[in-house]
Design an enzyme around this catalytic site. Structure first.
Site, PDB file in Angstrom:
ATOM      1  N   SER A 125      -9.004 -69.724 -66.767  1.00 21.86           N
ATOM      2  CA  SER A 125      -9.903 -68.633 -67.148  1.00 21.86           C
ATOM      3  C   SER A 125     -10.983 -68.453 -66.091  1.00 21.86           C
ATOM      4  O   SER A 125     -11.428 -69.423 -65.469  1.00 21.86           O
ATOM      5  CB  SER A 125     -10.555 -69.003 -68.474  1.00 21.86           C
ATOM      6  N   TYR A 149     -15.542 -74.991 -73.727  1.00 26.43           N
ATOM      7  CA  TYR A 149     -14.241 -74.345 -73.523  1.00 26.43           C
ATOM      8  C   TYR A 149     -13.925 -74.252 -72.022  1.00 26.43           C
ATOM      9  O   TYR A 149     -12.844 -74.635 -71.566  1.00 26.43           O
ATOM     10  CB  TYR A 149     -14.244 -72.948 -74.168  1.00 26.43           C
ATOM     11  N   LYS A 153     -10.911 -76.090 -69.493  1.00 30.94           N
ATOM     12  CA  LYS A 153     -10.002 -75.386 -68.569  1.00 30.94           C
ATOM     13  C   LYS A 153     -10.100 -75.996 -67.168  1.00 30.94           C
ATOM     14  O   LYS A 153      -9.092 -76.213 -66.499  1.00 30.94           O
ATOM     15  CB  LYS A 153     -10.350 -73.889 -68.525  1.00 30.94           C
TER      16      LYS A 153
HETATM   17  P1  NAD Z   1      -4.048 -67.234 -78.742  1.00 32.53           P
HETATM   18  O1  NAD Z   1      -4.912 -68.054 -79.630  1.00 32.53           O
HETATM   19  O2  NAD Z   1      -3.592 -65.907 -79.221  1.00 32.53           O
HETATM   20  O3  NAD Z   1      -2.749 -68.066 -78.320  1.00 32.53           O
HETATM   21  C1  NAD Z   1      -2.748 -69.473 -78.199  1.00 32.53           C
HETATM   22  C2  NAD Z   1      -1.545 -69.992 -78.973  1.00 32.53           C
HETATM   23  O4  NAD Z   1      -1.484 -71.399 -78.839  1.00 32.53           O
HETATM   24  C3  NAD Z   1      -1.621 -69.682 -80.473  1.00 32.53           C
HETATM   25  O5  NAD Z   1      -0.413 -69.102 -80.886  1.00 32.53           O
HETATM   26  C4  NAD Z   1      -1.850 -71.052 -81.114  1.00 32.53           C
HETATM   27  O6  NAD Z   1      -1.251 -71.111 -82.397  1.00 32.53           O
HETATM   28  C5  NAD Z   1      -1.210 -71.985 -80.105  1.00 32.53           C
HETATM   29  N1  NAD Z   1      -1.771 -73.335 -80.053  1.00 32.53           N
HETATM   30  C6  NAD Z   1      -3.071 -73.707 -79.920  1.00 32.53           C
HETATM   31  N2  NAD Z   1      -3.163 -75.046 -79.881  1.00 32.53           N
HETATM   32  C7  NAD Z   1      -1.902 -75.547 -79.962  1.00 32.53           C
HETATM   33  C8  NAD Z   1      -1.350 -76.834 -79.962  1.00 32.53           C
HETATM   34  N3  NAD Z   1      -2.124 -77.926 -79.897  1.00 32.53           N
HETATM   35  N4  NAD Z   1       0.000 -76.979 -80.048  1.00 32.53           N
HETATM   36  C9  NAD Z   1       0.798 -75.887 -80.143  1.00 32.53           C
HETATM   37  N5  NAD Z   1       0.325 -74.629 -80.163  1.00 32.53           N
HETATM   38  C10 NAD Z   1      -1.011 -74.457 -80.071  1.00 32.53           C
HETATM   39  O7  NAD Z   1      -4.815 -67.108 -77.351  1.00 32.53           O
HETATM   40  P2  NAD Z   1      -4.494 -66.208 -76.083  1.00 32.53           P
HETATM   41  O8  NAD Z   1      -5.578 -65.205 -75.950  1.00 32.53           O
HETATM   42  O9  NAD Z   1      -3.089 -65.772 -76.098  1.00 32.53           O
HETATM   43  O10 NAD Z   1      -4.729 -67.278 -74.944  1.00 32.53           O
HETATM   44  C11 NAD Z   1      -3.667 -68.029 -74.402  1.00 32.53           C
HETATM   45  C12 NAD Z   1      -4.230 -68.987 -73.373  1.00 32.53           C
HETATM   46  O11 NAD Z   1      -4.917 -68.239 -72.368  1.00 32.53           O
HETATM   47  C13 NAD Z   1      -5.236 -69.982 -73.935  1.00 32.53           C
HETATM   48  O12 NAD Z   1      -5.025 -71.226 -73.320  1.00 32.53           O
HETATM   49  C14 NAD Z   1      -6.565 -69.401 -73.524  1.00 32.53           C
HETATM   50  O13 NAD Z   1      -7.535 -70.408 -73.360  1.00 32.53           O
HETATM   51  C15 NAD Z   1      -6.220 -68.755 -72.195  1.00 32.53           C
HETATM   52  N6  NAD Z   1      -7.117 -67.645 -71.856  1.00 32.53           N
HETATM   53  C16 NAD Z   1      -7.315 -66.632 -72.754  1.00 32.53           C
HETATM   54  C17 NAD Z   1      -8.191 -65.594 -72.432  1.00 32.53           C
HETATM   55  C18 NAD Z   1      -8.479 -64.502 -73.424  1.00 32.53           C
HETATM   56  O14 NAD Z   1      -9.510 -63.853 -73.289  1.00 32.53           O
HETATM   57  N7  NAD Z   1      -7.597 -64.222 -74.375  1.00 32.53           N
HETATM   58  C19 NAD Z   1      -8.832 -65.583 -71.189  1.00 32.53           C
HETATM   59  C20 NAD Z   1      -8.593 -66.629 -70.295  1.00 32.53           C
HETATM   60  C21 NAD Z   1      -7.726 -67.662 -70.646  1.00 32.53           C
HETATM   61  C1  WQD Z   2     -17.014 -58.526 -73.302  1.00 30.11           C
HETATM   62  C2  WQD Z   2     -18.301 -57.713 -73.201  1.00 30.11           C
HETATM   63  C3  WQD Z   2     -20.146 -58.725 -74.358  1.00 30.11           C
HETATM   64  C4  WQD Z   2     -18.457 -58.312 -78.376  1.00 30.11           C
HETATM   65  C5  WQD Z   2     -14.709 -64.079 -73.258  1.00 30.11           C
HETATM   66  C6  WQD Z   2     -14.784 -65.557 -72.962  1.00 30.11           C
HETATM   67  C7  WQD Z   2     -14.084 -65.863 -71.668  1.00 30.11           C
HETATM   68  C8  WQD Z   2     -12.639 -65.326 -71.668  1.00 30.11           C
HETATM   69  C9  WQD Z   2     -12.609 -63.877 -72.068  1.00 30.11           C
HETATM   70  C10 WQD Z   2     -11.116 -67.023 -72.424  1.00 30.11           C
HETATM   71  C11 WQD Z   2     -19.544 -58.575 -72.957  1.00 30.11           C
HETATM   72  C12 WQD Z   2     -19.768 -57.400 -75.001  1.00 30.11           C
HETATM   73  C13 WQD Z   2     -18.643 -58.264 -77.007  1.00 30.11           C
HETATM   74  C14 WQD Z   2     -19.309 -57.535 -79.212  1.00 30.11           C
HETATM   75  C15 WQD Z   2     -20.419 -56.704 -77.264  1.00 30.11           C
HETATM   76  N1  WQD Z   2     -11.830 -65.995 -72.636  1.00 30.11           N
HETATM   77  N2  WQD Z   2     -19.602 -57.462 -76.460  1.00 30.11           N
HETATM   78  N3  WQD Z   2     -20.247 -56.746 -78.612  1.00 30.11           N
HETATM   79  O1  WQD Z   2     -17.571 -62.832 -73.285  1.00 30.11           O
HETATM   80  O2  WQD Z   2     -16.696 -61.501 -71.313  1.00 30.11           O
HETATM   81  O3  WQD Z   2     -15.349 -63.354 -72.230  1.00 30.11           O
HETATM   82  O4  WQD Z   2     -13.326 -63.682 -73.306  1.00 30.11           O
HETATM   83  O5  WQD Z   2     -11.006 -67.670 -71.412  1.00 30.11           O
HETATM   84  O6  WQD Z   2     -14.104 -67.239 -71.515  1.00 30.11           O
HETATM   85  O7  WQD Z   2     -16.150 -65.929 -72.886  1.00 30.11           O
HETATM   86  O8  WQD Z   2     -15.562 -61.284 -73.539  1.00 30.11           O
HETATM   87  O9  WQD Z   2     -14.835 -59.591 -75.152  1.00 30.11           O
HETATM   88  O10 WQD Z   2     -16.539 -61.309 -75.883  1.00 30.11           O
HETATM   89  O11 WQD Z   2     -17.220 -59.560 -74.264  1.00 30.11           O
HETATM   90  O12 WQD Z   2     -21.289 -55.973 -76.777  1.00 30.11           O
HETATM   91  O13 WQD Z   2     -19.203 -57.570 -80.451  1.00 30.11           O
HETATM   92  O14 WQD Z   2     -18.508 -57.057 -74.465  1.00 30.11           O
HETATM   93  O15 WQD Z   2     -21.525 -58.916 -74.377  1.00 30.11           O
HETATM   94  O16 WQD Z   2     -20.402 -57.825 -72.142  1.00 30.11           O
HETATM   95  P1  WQD Z   2     -16.448 -62.243 -72.574  1.00 30.11           P
HETATM   96  P2  WQD Z   2     -15.986 -60.461 -74.801  1.00 30.11           P
END
Ligand code: NAD
Ligand code: WQD
Length: 337
Positions: A125, A149, A153
């Site tokens: 991330s 978190y 990562k």
């Molecule tokens: P998500 O929660 O939709 O998907 C994660 C999946 O992993 C879920 O289906 C959950 O049931 C499963 N899971 C969690 N822990 C587990 C375990 N111990 N064993 C088996 N399954 C497990 O999340 P996502 O948004 O699809 O994110 C996927 C990955 O990408 C995550 O590792 C997250 O940290 C990373 N990521 C997400 C974002 C984002 O904003 N969505 C941004 C950067 C990184």
């Molecule tokens: C986006 C923008 C908020 C909600 C997060 C995690 C990051 C990564 C991606 C996993 C910001 C604004 C949001 C609301 C708002 N995840 N906002 N009202 O915080 O950039 O990133 O998701 O790795 O680690 O921190 O994403 O979608 O929460 O916010 O105004 O109700 O929207 O302030 O500017 P963020 P977000």
């Protein structure tokens, strides 16, 4: 035909990547404990691809199950999405996050090495950068995540880097995602979090459906053109393709690589609201409120490395991100979910 194990493949990014893999000619085996997803996603994947992945419901920390999966299938690579991702919860329950995300990844990696699988793609991330002092993040910038978190990562990235050094056969790609949004163009899969969403686009989607009343826009006094936060939103289908290209890259290249996946073009909260309103015809009422603790004014990707090494570039812009989000939510609404 190569078989890829996708941990967390029932989740938001995982399910889109499973579709991209199956479309790209891979067989897929999913391991997911369904702690943040639902089994019904498998039916949706079947509808999209006319092909159902093999599914194991279970935990990445379950060594016996992992070894069974590696015995049952000839796995050539692993894409590791399984993880917990709620920043606030990670601060209040750090051990839950270190156990699931870090210990879970170690168990998975140990079993991968035992099974002599040589290819590992990890969901990292942009949050690993913390506050590097510039808004455009490049892979070689210092990392200093500001929450638990983000630290999980970064720890896994480092564990993978050390393991690739110690095991010359192991090939690793850590993909640092920016802000994934949008949904598959079918509207059948998308992001539908359990409980009140933390992230902007699912919150907007639920307002459009009438589930939530109004959006709080966190901060309107940032040093940005309209005063609201700027983020590098990236369409989840572009992200999914990035994983397929990472597998292609690892087939040709040994060692470990870390790559940003973002568009490089940030949008403000107000721009996201206005575009969503335009494409959906739905009004998104909002209030400008205090900044959210831990938020930065602006950050976005330098996506040059992804283009140079993976041949990857995001194709979808803000309108498509909002259109696809709305298609997914309107279909959810029609189903009464
Ligand atoms: P998500 O929660 O939709 O998907 C994660 C999946 O992993 C879920 O289906 C959950 O049931 C499963 N899971 C969690 N822990 C587990 C375990 N111990 N064993 C088996 N399954 C497990 O999340 P996502 O948004 O699809 O994110 C996927 C990955 O990408 C995550 O590792 C997250 O940290 C990373 N990521 C997400 C974002 C984002 O904003 N969505 C941004 C950067 C990184
Ligand atoms: C986006 C923008 C908020 C909600 C997060 C995690 C990051 C990564 C991606 C996993 C910001 C604004 C949001 C609301 C708002 N995840 N906002 N009202 O915080 O950039 O990133 O998701 O790795 O680690 O921190 O994403 O979608 O929460 O916010 O105004 O109700 O929207 O302030 O500017 P963020 P977000």
């Amino acid at each position: 035909m190569k078989t890829i194990l996708v941990t967390g493949g029932a989740g938001y990014i995982g399910s889109h990547t499973v579709v991209a893999l199956q479309d790209g000619g891979y067989q897929v085996v999913i391991l997911d404990n369904l702690c943040n997803s639902k089994l019904v996603v498998l039916n949706s994947i079947q509808k999209i691809c006319s092909k159902t992945p093999v599914f194991y419901q279970g935990d990445i920390r379950d060594r016996t199950l992992l070894s069974k999966i590696f015995n049952n299938h000839s796995i050539s690579g692993v894409i590791h999405f399984a993880g917990l991702k709620a920043v606030g919860e990670s601060q209040s329950q750090p051990l839950k996050y270190y156990d699931n995300n870090v210990a879970g990844s170690i168990t998975l990696l140990e079993e991968i090495l035992k099974a002599k699988v040589d290819t590992f793609v990890f969901s990292s991330s942009a949050t690993v950068y913390g506050e590097p002092g510039a808004s455009q993040y490049q892979e070689d910038m210092p990392t200093a995540p500001i929450n638990v978190y983000g630290r999980t990562k970064l720890m896994v990235e480092e564990i993978l880097g050390d393991s690739a050094k110690a095991n010359p056969g192991l090939k690793v790609a850590c993909l640092r995602y920016f802000n994934p949004v949008g949904a598959h163009s079918s509207g059948l899969i998308g992001e539908n979090p359990v409980g009140t969403p933390n992230n902007l686009m699912p919150y907007i989607g639920q307002i459009a459906l009438g589930i939530l009343p109004r959006l709080k826009v966190f901060g309107s006094d940032y040093p940005t053109p309209d005063g609201t936060g700027l983020r590098d939103y990236i369409h989840v289908d572009d992200l999914a393709i990035g994983h397929v290209l990472a597998l292609d890259y690892l087939e040709r290249n040994p060692g470990a690589i870390t790559v940003n996946l973002g568009t490089g073009k940030p949008y403000s909260v107000l721009e996201m609201i206005a575009t969503f309103e335009k494409v959906s015809g739905k009004k998104i009422p909002y209030d400008l409120v205090e900044r959210r603790s831990g938020d930065l004014a602006e950050y976005y990707a330098n996506s040059g490395l992804a283009k140079a090494v993976l041949g990857w570039q995001a194709k979808h812009g803000i309108e498509r991100m909002c259109e696809d989000t709305w298609r997914f939510y309107s279909q959810l609404g029609a189903q009464g979910s």
